[in-house]
Motif scaffolding. Sequence first.
Motif, PDB file in Angstrom:
ATOM      1  N   ILE A  57       0.844  -1.219  -0.012  1.00  0.00           N
ATOM      2  CA  ILE A  57       0.249   0.117  -0.117  1.00  0.00           C
ATOM      3  C   ILE A  57       0.797   1.478  -0.061  1.00  0.00           C
ATOM      4  N   PRO A  58       2.101   1.244   0.683  1.00  0.00           N
ATOM      5  CA  PRO A  58       2.648   2.563   0.973  1.00  0.00           C
ATOM      6  C   PRO A  58       3.327   2.980  -0.690  1.00  0.00           C
ATOM      7  N   LEU A  59       3.400   1.912  -1.367  1.00  0.00           N
ATOM      8  CA  LEU A  59       3.927   2.136  -2.775  1.00  0.00           C
ATOM      9  C   LEU A  59       2.938   2.710  -3.565  1.00  0.00           C
ATOM     10  N   LEU A  60       1.701   2.812  -3.277  1.00  0.00           N
ATOM     11  CA  LEU A  60       0.695   3.362  -4.189  1.00  0.00           C
ATOM     12  C   LEU A  60       0.740   4.953  -4.327  1.00  0.00           C
ATOM     13  N   ASN A  61       0.163   5.796  -5.070  1.00  0.00           N
ATOM     14  CA  ASN A  61       0.241   7.061  -5.170  1.00  0.00           C
ATOM     15  C   ASN A  61      -0.812   7.965  -4.161  1.00  0.00           C
ATOM     16  N   CYS A  62      -0.397   8.027  -3.151  1.00  0.00           N
ATOM     17  CA  CYS A  62      -1.034   8.897  -2.003  1.00  0.00           C
ATOM     18  C   CYS A  62      -0.969  10.469  -2.264  1.00  0.00           C
ATOM     19  N   LEU A  63      -1.927  10.951  -1.896  1.00  0.00           N
ATOM     20  CA  LEU A  63      -2.173  12.391  -2.340  1.00  0.00           C
ATOM     21  C   LEU A  63      -0.875  13.231  -2.160  1.00  0.00           C
ATOM     22  N   ALA A  64      -0.175  12.977  -1.103  1.00  0.00           N
ATOM     23  CA  ALA A  64       0.897  13.745  -0.493  1.00  0.00           C
ATOM     24  C   ALA A  64       2.269  13.707  -1.702  1.00  0.00           C
ATOM     25  N   LYS A  65       2.226  12.538  -2.380  1.00  0.00           N
ATOM     26  CA  LYS A  65       3.154  12.451  -3.204  1.00  0.00           C
ATOM     27  C   LYS A  65       3.001  13.082  -4.507  1.00  0.00           C
ATOM     28  N   VAL A  66       1.703  13.538  -4.783  1.00  0.00           N
ATOM     29  CA  VAL A  66       1.355  14.118  -5.940  1.00  0.00           C
ATOM     30  C   VAL A  66       1.992  15.597  -6.235  1.00  0.00           C
ATOM     31  N   PRO A  67       2.203  16.470  -5.215  1.00  0.00           N
ATOM     32  CA  PRO A  67       2.701  17.596  -5.403  1.00  0.00           C
ATOM     33  C   PRO A  67       4.020  17.537  -6.003  1.00  0.00           C
ATOM     34  N   LEU A  68       4.852  16.758  -5.529  1.00  0.00           N
ATOM     35  CA  LEU A  68       6.229  16.481  -6.195  1.00  0.00           C
ATOM     36  C   LEU A  68       6.089  16.128  -7.582  1.00  0.00           C
ATOM     37  N   TYR A  69       5.237  15.260  -8.135  1.00  0.00           N
ATOM     38  CA  TYR A  69       5.030  14.744  -9.314  1.00  0.00           C
ATOM     39  C   TYR A  69       4.877  16.109 -10.357  1.00  0.00           C
ATOM     40  N   ILE A  70       3.944  16.917  -9.813  1.00  0.00           N
ATOM     41  CA  ILE A  70       3.365  17.935 -10.613  1.00  0.00           C
ATOM     42  C   ILE A  70       4.271  19.019 -10.699  1.00  0.00           C
ATOM     43  N   LEU A  71       5.201  19.016  -9.854  1.00  0.00           N
ATOM     44  CA  LEU A  71       6.264  20.131  -9.705  1.00  0.00           C
ATOM     45  C   LEU A  71       7.354  19.611 -10.881  1.00  0.00           C
TER      46      LEU A  71
END
Lengths: 823, 74
Positions: free
Chosen positions: A442-456
């Motif tokens: 589960i921790p390897l899935l895309n949680c909300l908090a990872k998204v800002p870095l992706y978008i950046l």
Amino acid sequence: MTRDSVLITLAGQPNCGKSTVFNALTGASQHVANYPGVTVEKMAGRYNYDGLKVEVVDLPGTYSLTSYSLEERVTRGFLLAEKPSIVVNVVDAANLTRNLYLTLQLLEMEIPLVVDLNMMDVAHRRGIRIDPEKLARHLGASVVQTAIKTGRGKEALLSAISRAGRSSSAHQTMRIDYGPMEPFIREITARLISDAPEAADYPVRWLAVKIMEGDAEALKYIRGKLTNPNSFLEFAAKKRQDFESQFEELPTRYMAYRRYAHAESIGKACVVTKTGNRRPMSDKVDQVVCNRFLGPMILVGVLYLLYYLSIVQGYNLTNYTWPLLAKIRNITAALAPSPGFIEIPLLRAFSLWFVDSINALLNYIPIFFILFSLIAILEDSGYMPRMAFILDRLFSKFGLHGSSTLPMVLGGIYVGGCAVPAVMSTKGIPDERSRLATILIIPLLNCLAKVPLYILLINIYFVGHKGMAMFFISTISLLMVLPIAKILTLTVLKKKPTAPFIMEMPPYHLPTFRGVLGRAVERVRLFVRKIITIVAAVAVVIFVLLQFPGLGHERKAYYAGQKERTVSAFYSKIQGTPYAEQLQGENLMKLVLYYDEYKSKKMGVKGKEASRALNREFQERNPGFFKIVKPGRDKIAKKVNRAFKRLFKARKKLLREIRKEKIDNSFLGRVGRFLVPVTQYVGFDWKVNVALLSAFAAKESSVATLGALYDQGETGAGTLEERMHEGETGFTSLHALALMLFMVLYPPCIATAIMVKIQSGSIRWMLFSMVYPMCLGILVATLVFSGGSALGLSGTEAMVAFFGLSLGTTVLMGFVRKSPDLN
Amino acid sequence: MTLDQMKPGNECRIKRLMIHDQLGQRLLDMGVYPGLTLKVIRNAPLEDPMEVCLGGFFVSLRHDEAKYVEVSLS
Ligand SMILES: Nc1nc2c(ncn2[C@@H]2O[C@H](COP(=O)(O)OP(=O)(O)OP(=O)(O)O)[C@@H](O)[C@H]2O)c(=O)[nH]1
Ligand SMILES: [Mg+2]
């Protein structure tokens, strides 16, 4: 003899309503849901009725009382060890025969029983009529009828319990006639009485029956009780063999069949079924919901709706709740010691940091509230087992389980989930091996908090291919997670017990508004209490790591000098104006704060009217200052205004430089530098390292820290994207790709790690869940970065190549046979 | 014949459980016992698992598990 306090236990088959009864009796809010296996640990509560103090224990549901599964051992062990005065056997009235199979086993243990025929409303609707008096006579136990969800029958149940609790008369025991096995049981009983008279902790006939079944726990008990158990055990084994060869049936099997036969005969005597049509509504719904074509479509629709309503709409909702949190921050800022020109008091820095960290989490509450409400609806309705039914084939190929669906969706199977509730919801997976595998991935899935870095990163380095890059990052985690789950189940989890899939498909229920709301509130409360304390503790630690050791004397003196220069330059500019007098000493700092507040308030107001009101407020507060801030046509005031603005900017720049130098110099910054020799193969420099290290507490921090590190000063203009682009000329899209993949495989945040510990029940698994993704992340990022560099691939090319590689691996892993051991 | 070979709509009588370990016990405790009539309701969209009706209630199980239940068509 009368008693004034008793211990009672709720026992019954899964999903018959035990926890609902428990809640009705004690007023607690135990987790209730429409699928089997909800309660996994025993829960205690108490109530008073008619002067009788009653302690109630809710147990996990079990279909039987063998020693094969953990729940059954827990339940049986509790009944034998704690010897409750009464067992309230909750029975699903709509499935009497199968439920009686357990009732009979409870009666064999010779515990006083109150049989609660629950779900009478459902039974009625299906045209099932039960004669309670007759049933009571057949069982030799009192019988009450309830529809506890609607509150009907609660009074009768309470008084039946108190009647049974007060009377201590030896109750009559019912006997199942085991027919040709009876002589065997008699022989064992006789032998038990002569060999082990002290084994009387347990009913002797029950013990004899269990020994005939070859029940592992019973045999262990005997071994502990007898000084020379071997001759007895040999005798018992011989008896079992004799029976088996004589009747060509295992004794356990035979006994189970007899119990079923007995249950059937009781059912025949006490139940009248009017209509043959058993559950017309549920069947009709299932024809659509489990349909070959519609089923998967509905499933996707439901999951999408879940995601859309909670993550997307919930996120929108935070726009309304954020100002509230911002207010808390402002109040804190006002209460904390005020800042100096360049000296920020430690207490101030700390309180703001602390509030910011907590706010970052509190901000998710609307999302969690919607999410938990929707899950409650899914749970109550009975859709969860259908989800498992539809997807089990796919997931079981990768060592997971049909019931892994919900946890994975919550964790962010596409983008935007949260690992904390996801790990929490793995409770419902009955198969231990699959459950641990699900927890670990589960921790390897895309949680909300990872998204800002992706978008950046995507906005900087994949400008031409934004859509593709977003698709890549959203799907790659699922593609990596499936083969990883398979590998885990084939290696570290190989020894963990699996369980058969067989699962009851309960009829659909209509969720009630109150039930759903109550559950959502309760879970949010639990979440806040558990998680916030931990996050608070971690915030303190990270604060220390980022603040200390701080600047040396020399640097401090340097900045003090800078301050002096700036301030005296300002004074010389305004010399001779009437304002010079007004701004001496402390007053200058007052003006700085006044202006700061004015500016931040100004940002918050919209419309001419509000802005005029704000001006009026500030003018009233200090007309002299206001003249400097808003000089209008006044020439001299304008001049002072210009000088002041320059001073204000210079201060900001100094503050930023100090902050940056502090982080550079901090413990965390040093670790970041220390790691460079390793991380150079992955393409990370020390700044990225620091950002990633700070993400341990909460992943959002990665972007925030990058923001602090790439702060170039000046006017603060330019987004972080631009600043990062300018600041890191050596950084390419390949670096960015490696960084994004590392983020996908980033270890769980502290809150998740704690949840992993709770759900897996061991610190070792928690540590494992933190270490293995890190190793994997370094491996994958090195492969992509070093491999990509060696082949001269661009970030986009490497992305396509890696996607292909993962897809291939996933498909291949799907074909690997799972180990055949079914135990 | 074994249960996994049954098609949706088939009704059959359970003859024997051909497995004696945890799975067998579990089947038994869930109400799969000789003499009972069951009906296959449907297969999952991906074929596996299958759903059967046992008297009054519905149970889903994998074909791998159903193959240990010997049945005769009725
Ligand atoms: N219609 C109806 N539904 C009920 C009644 N009692 C409980 N339920 C529902 O049945 C479902 C199962 O209830 P639980 O209390 O979770 O059952 P349990 O026996 O504790 O289940 P496990 O913990 O899984 O063993 C829930 O959806 C309840 O709302 C009842 O009397 N009538
Ligand atoms: Mg329960």
